[in-house]
Design an enzyme around this catalytic site. Sequence first.
Site: not given
Length: 253
Positions: A11, A130
Amino acid sequence: MLKTRIIPCLDVADGRVVKGVNFVDLRDAGDPVEAARAYDAAGADELCFLDIHATHENRGTMYDLVTRTAEQCFMPLTVGGGVRTHQDVRALLLAGADKVSFNSAAVADPTVVAEAADRFGSQCIVVAIDAKTVAPGRWEIFTHGGRRATGIDAVAFACDVASRGAGEILLTSMDRDGTRAGFNLPLTRAISDAVPIPVIASGGVGTLDHLVEGVTEGGASAVLAASIFHFGEFTIGEAKAHMASAGIPVRLA
């Protein structure tokens, strides 16, 4: 038989790794290029960069980061976060990405997937999904970092983007992400069974057995993990050896 891939994920925000990478041999644990080099040397099959701020203001930083990483690493690199148009895809591919991942933009307008796949080929177009459990056996897509409900069924959406030319699904269970309780196996299996393209399982890995389960029970073609690798609990080599001992074909590091 195709080898199962193990994919670490970084990330990145403003050019820095935000969930720190705790490798003892890194000069700078916050530098994505350093982390990528370490994973490349360790035998990772691919690497995923997610630009979590994903603003166009820091897009130049991300392009530079992709270029510097691609110059130093041989493993394929998937880049996602804030990808909205085929122009974004082109710029990231030119910067050195091997694959580019759509997320919220594909939910808002799935035709962008077909447009990008037609221009650049399905092999480099990933759609990140997601999903959260909303009822037994039913999962809904959430966007904008999991904050915005869409009412869209995750399995139906996966089938839709696959039919439009997506080459791969990056599937994250938002219920499991960060819990270290293992993948959401019913979700992973439902989507793996529904689409004819590879599915990368993501969200919830805490042990090496979880990686195995993602393949044997979830039907995933690849498994993605972050913290178990970043913090040095397990190496890529240990993960591959464990999967191989479970009978899963892997490219040994």
